[in-house]
Design a protein around this motif. Structure first.
Motif, mmCIF file in Angstrom:
data_model
loop_
_atom_site.group_PDB
_atom_site.id
_atom_site.type_symbol
_atom_site.label_atom_id
_atom_site.label_comp_id
_atom_site.label_asym_id
_atom_site.label_seq_id
_atom_site.Cartn_x
_atom_site.Cartn_y
_atom_site.Cartn_z
ATOM 1 N N GLN A 209 0.828 -1.203 0.000
ATOM 2 C CA GLN A 209 0.000 0.000 0.000
ATOM 3 C C GLN A 209 0.864 1.254 0.000
ATOM 4 O O GLN A 209 0.533 2.249 -0.653
ATOM 5 C CB GLN A 209 -0.955 -0.009 1.192
ATOM 6 C CG GLN A 209 -2.057 -1.050 1.047
ATOM 7 C CD GLN A 209 -3.099 -0.965 2.148
ATOM 8 O OE1 GLN A 209 -2.989 -0.164 3.080
ATOM 9 N NE2 GLN A 209 -4.132 -1.794 2.047
ATOM 10 N N ALA A 210 1.998 1.212 0.711
ATOM 11 C CA ALA A 210 2.919 2.352 0.691
ATOM 12 C C ALA A 210 3.512 2.534 -0.703
ATOM 13 O O ALA A 210 3.658 3.671 -1.188
ATOM 14 C CB ALA A 210 4.025 2.142 1.722
ATOM 15 N N TYR A 211 3.852 1.420 -1.351
ATOM 16 C CA TYR A 211 4.363 1.491 -2.724
ATOM 17 C C TYR A 211 3.320 2.077 -3.665
ATOM 18 O O TYR A 211 3.633 2.948 -4.496
ATOM 19 C CB TYR A 211 4.777 0.094 -3.188
ATOM 20 C CG TYR A 211 4.953 -0.031 -4.683
ATOM 21 C CD1 TYR A 211 6.075 0.486 -5.314
ATOM 22 C CD2 TYR A 211 3.985 -0.656 -5.464
ATOM 23 C CE1 TYR A 211 6.241 0.381 -6.694
ATOM 24 C CE2 TYR A 211 4.135 -0.769 -6.836
ATOM 25 C CZ TYR A 211 5.263 -0.249 -7.447
ATOM 26 O OH TYR A 211 5.409 -0.338 -8.810
ATOM 27 N N PHE A 212 2.070 1.640 -3.551
ATOM 28 C CA PHE A 212 1.021 2.172 -4.419
ATOM 29 C C PHE A 212 0.808 3.665 -4.165
ATOM 30 O O PHE A 212 0.634 4.449 -5.111
ATOM 31 C CB PHE A 212 -0.294 1.416 -4.204
ATOM 32 C CG PHE A 212 -1.411 1.910 -5.084
ATOM 33 C CD1 PHE A 212 -1.509 1.485 -6.401
ATOM 34 C CD2 PHE A 212 -2.350 2.811 -4.601
ATOM 35 C CE1 PHE A 212 -2.521 1.954 -7.226
ATOM 36 C CE2 PHE A 212 -3.366 3.285 -5.415
ATOM 37 C CZ PHE A 212 -3.454 2.849 -6.732
ATOM 38 N N TRP A 271 -14.679 -11.457 6.648
ATOM 39 C CA TRP A 271 -14.606 -10.006 6.521
ATOM 40 C C TRP A 271 -14.572 -9.549 5.061
ATOM 41 O O TRP A 271 -13.908 -8.578 4.712
ATOM 42 C CB TRP A 271 -13.373 -9.487 7.278
ATOM 43 C CG TRP A 271 -13.470 -9.792 8.744
ATOM 44 C CD1 TRP A 271 -14.284 -9.198 9.666
ATOM 45 C CD2 TRP A 271 -12.751 -10.797 9.452
ATOM 46 N NE1 TRP A 271 -14.129 -9.772 10.899
ATOM 47 C CE2 TRP A 271 -13.183 -10.752 10.815
ATOM 48 C CE3 TRP A 271 -11.784 -11.736 9.088
ATOM 49 C CZ2 TRP A 271 -12.684 -11.610 11.792
ATOM 50 C CZ3 TRP A 271 -11.288 -12.598 10.070
ATOM 51 C CH2 TRP A 271 -11.737 -12.526 11.399
ATOM 52 N N LEU A 272 -15.282 -10.265 4.208
ATOM 53 C CA LEU A 272 -15.255 -9.966 2.780
ATOM 54 C C LEU A 272 -15.737 -8.551 2.492
ATOM 55 O O LEU A 272 -15.146 -7.830 1.682
ATOM 56 C CB LEU A 272 -16.116 -10.983 2.024
ATOM 57 C CG LEU A 272 -16.163 -10.842 0.504
ATOM 58 C CD1 LEU A 272 -14.770 -10.946 -0.102
ATOM 59 C CD2 LEU A 272 -17.085 -11.910 -0.088
ATOM 60 N N GLN A 273 -16.809 -8.126 3.137
ATOM 61 C CA GLN A 273 -17.342 -6.779 2.899
ATOM 62 C C GLN A 273 -16.327 -5.716 3.293
ATOM 63 O O GLN A 273 -16.083 -4.755 2.554
ATOM 64 C CB GLN A 273 -18.641 -6.580 3.677
ATOM 65 C CG GLN A 273 -19.347 -5.260 3.375
ATOM 66 C CD GLN A 273 -20.645 -5.126 4.145
ATOM 67 O OE1 GLN A 273 -20.640 -5.094 5.381
ATOM 68 N NE2 GLN A 273 -21.759 -5.052 3.428
ATOM 69 N N VAL A 274 -15.692 -5.901 4.439
ATOM 70 C CA VAL A 274 -14.683 -4.952 4.904
ATOM 71 C C VAL A 274 -13.472 -4.976 3.977
ATOM 72 O O VAL A 274 -12.878 -3.933 3.680
ATOM 73 C CB VAL A 274 -14.266 -5.279 6.356
ATOM 74 C CG1 VAL A 274 -13.109 -4.395 6.808
ATOM 75 C CG2 VAL A 274 -15.460 -5.120 7.288
ATOM 76 N N GLU A 275 -13.112 -6.163 3.499
ATOM 77 C CA GLU A 275 -11.953 -6.297 2.607
ATOM 78 C C GLU A 275 -12.164 -5.519 1.314
ATOM 79 O O GLU A 275 -11.264 -4.821 0.838
ATOM 80 C CB GLU A 275 -11.703 -7.768 2.294
ATOM 81 C CG GLU A 275 -10.460 -8.024 1.466
ATOM 82 C CD GLU A 275 -9.192 -7.591 2.160
ATOM 83 O OE1 GLU A 275 -8.303 -7.071 1.470
ATOM 84 O OE2 GLU A 275 -9.096 -7.747 3.391
ATOM 85 N N LEU A 276 -13.341 -5.636 0.716
ATOM 86 C CA LEU A 276 -13.628 -4.892 -0.505
ATOM 87 C C LEU A 276 -13.591 -3.389 -0.239
ATOM 88 O O LEU A 276 -13.019 -2.620 -1.028
ATOM 89 C CB LEU A 276 -14.990 -5.299 -1.066
ATOM 90 C CG LEU A 276 -15.444 -4.544 -2.322
ATOM 91 C CD1 LEU A 276 -14.446 -4.716 -3.457
ATOM 92 C CD2 LEU A 276 -16.836 -5.013 -2.750
ATOM 93 N N ARG A 280 -10.877 -0.716 -1.956
ATOM 94 C CA ARG A 280 -11.284 0.474 -2.713
ATOM 95 C C ARG A 280 -10.804 1.761 -2.043
ATOM 96 O O ARG A 280 -10.499 2.737 -2.733
ATOM 97 C CB ARG A 280 -12.806 0.475 -2.884
ATOM 98 C CG ARG A 280 -13.251 -0.568 -3.902
ATOM 99 C CD ARG A 280 -14.748 -0.616 -4.102
ATOM 100 N NE ARG A 280 -15.048 -1.348 -5.332
ATOM 101 C CZ ARG A 280 -16.262 -1.726 -5.690
ATOM 102 N NH1 ARG A 280 -17.303 -1.451 -4.900
ATOM 103 N NH2 ARG A 280 -16.453 -2.377 -6.821
ATOM 104 N N LYS A 281 -10.704 1.756 -0.743
ATOM 105 C CA LYS A 281 -10.159 2.925 -0.049
ATOM 106 C C LYS A 281 -8.697 3.130 -0.418
ATOM 107 O O LYS A 281 -8.235 4.261 -0.620
ATOM 108 C CB LYS A 281 -10.302 2.761 1.457
ATOM 109 C CG LYS A 281 -9.805 3.958 2.262
ATOM 110 C CD LYS A 281 -10.011 3.738 3.748
ATOM 111 C CE LYS A 281 -9.494 4.926 4.558
ATOM 112 N NZ LYS A 281 -9.673 4.698 6.024
ATOM 113 N N ALA A 282 -7.951 2.036 -0.545
ATOM 114 C CA ALA A 282 -6.520 2.117 -0.849
ATOM 115 C C ALA A 282 -6.242 2.341 -2.325
ATOM 116 O O ALA A 282 -5.349 3.115 -2.689
ATOM 117 C CB ALA A 282 -5.814 0.840 -0.378
ATOM 118 N N LEU A 283 -7.009 1.671 -3.209
ATOM 119 C CA LEU A 283 -6.689 1.672 -4.640
ATOM 120 C C LEU A 283 -7.679 2.464 -5.493
ATOM 121 O O LEU A 283 -7.400 2.696 -6.671
ATOM 122 C CB LEU A 283 -6.640 0.227 -5.169
ATOM 123 C CG LEU A 283 -5.685 -0.741 -4.478
ATOM 124 C CD1 LEU A 283 -5.682 -2.086 -5.197
ATOM 125 C CD2 LEU A 283 -4.276 -0.178 -4.413
#
Length: 329
Positions: A209-212, A271-276, A280-283
């Motif tokens: 995430q830091a790289y992105f 935690w699929l909902q949280v994972e999605l 999207r928050k990160a990418l």
């Protein structure tokens, strides 16, 4: 009209709509063939068996640079992966940071494989580890006998050698005869804990995430390519295919959202909902983008890394990879 076009790919959420019939090719028909990418790539690269195919981005780039590609790509990226979690190191060698790999022996299934190109490029560009300072050995990871799909011509300062064909990188790592492995799949000795092996980046997600955040790049592994003779004969084909792949990807998005928001979990992931939502928050909401401009930075980086690592025979401009009729996507 295009008639029936064979399409070889892995069956994933990005391609599922072609198999179910939810997405169709305007003015023609795609006949999808569900095959593992390691089987698809040699059949496509050596014999051009398919009309449309999933391809290793690195292998395609090397063939293109050498003027031997029978395919031309679309800016459709069926596989992406950050690969920070694909670097496995011996825990007893004092390798705590990328710079500690300098002078070490690192195994990788194929030097030209896209995962390795990205890892070497990222470690050099973002962590200061010159890939020429590392000695590489190539061969099968957990099964013996793997060879380079494309003949190598190592450049100045590169030390790349195949292992004994009866050996595996996993066995060499477990015995301590090599210091690390870079591979898409984990070595068996890491999975079963039979050797002191760990990931170089303990929190690979945070590092990715830091790289992105710093680069804006979600690395491209596989792309879609079309037999060049077909797009030359039909100027509308590349655009129609691109549209179909976007529709199939969007269908995948909808299925993912439906699974994440289902009242009863369709997958054994609590935690699929949280994972999605976190992805999207990160990418970003469109976290698997297609199109040339949206992916220009990643394509430029891959072209740069391939040439620097003496894989591409020449410096290839990003625009050269794709049919010109879809460059404005």
């Amino acid at each position: 009209m295009s008639g029936v076009l064979t399409f070889a790919c892995g069956r994933t959420d990005r391609t599922e709509a072609f198999f179910t019939g939810e997405t169709v090719l305007e003015g023609g028909r795609l006949a999808p063939l569900a095959l593992p990418p390691p089987e698809i790539f040699p059949r496509a690269l050596k014999r051009a068996e398919f009309d449309v195919t999933e391809l290793s981005a690195s292998s395609y780039l090397v063939h293109l640079s050498r003027g031997v590609s029978e395919y031309v790509a679309l800016p459709v990226f069926l596989s992406r992966f950050f690969r920070f979690d694909s670097i496995y190191v011996r825990a007893d060698r004092g390798i705590d940071a990328p710079a500690d790999l300098r002078g070490k022996v690192v195994g990788t299934p194929e030097f030209q494989m896209t995962a390795g190109v990205w890892v070497r490029g990222i470690l050099q560009e973002h962590f200061g580890l010159d890939h020429r300072s590392v000695r590489y050995v190539t061969g099968g990871l957990n099964l013996a006998g793997r060879k380079e799909r494309i003949p190598l011509a190592p450049g100045p300062g590169q030390d790349i050698r195949p292992i004994d064909p009866a050996e595996t990188l996993n066995a060499l790592l477990a015995r301590g005869e090599i210091d690390a492995v870079v591979a898409p799949e984990p070595p068996a000795c890491f999975l079963d804990g039979s050797a002191p092996v760990r990931r170089l980046f303990p929190d690979s997600r945070a590092a990715e995430q830091a790289y992105f955040a710093a680069s804006g790049i979600f690395p491209i592994m596989h792309l879609v390519a079309v037999r060049r003779s077909l797009v030359d004969a039909d100027p509308t084909l590349a655009g129609r295919l691109f549209k179909a792949f976007v529709l199939a990807r969007d269908a995948g998005y909808r299925r993912l959202e439906a699974m994440a928001n289902a009242g009863s979990l369709p997958l054994m992931l609590p935690w699929l909902q949280v994972e999605l939502a976190n992805t999207r928050k990160a990418l970003g909401h469109d976290h698997w983008p297609y199109g040339f401009e949206a992916n220009r930075a990643a394509i430029e980086a891959l072209c740069r890394y391939s040439f620097d690592q003496s894989l591409s025979a020449r410096a290839v401009a990003p625009e050269e990879l794709f049919d010109p009729r879809v460059l404005t996507t």
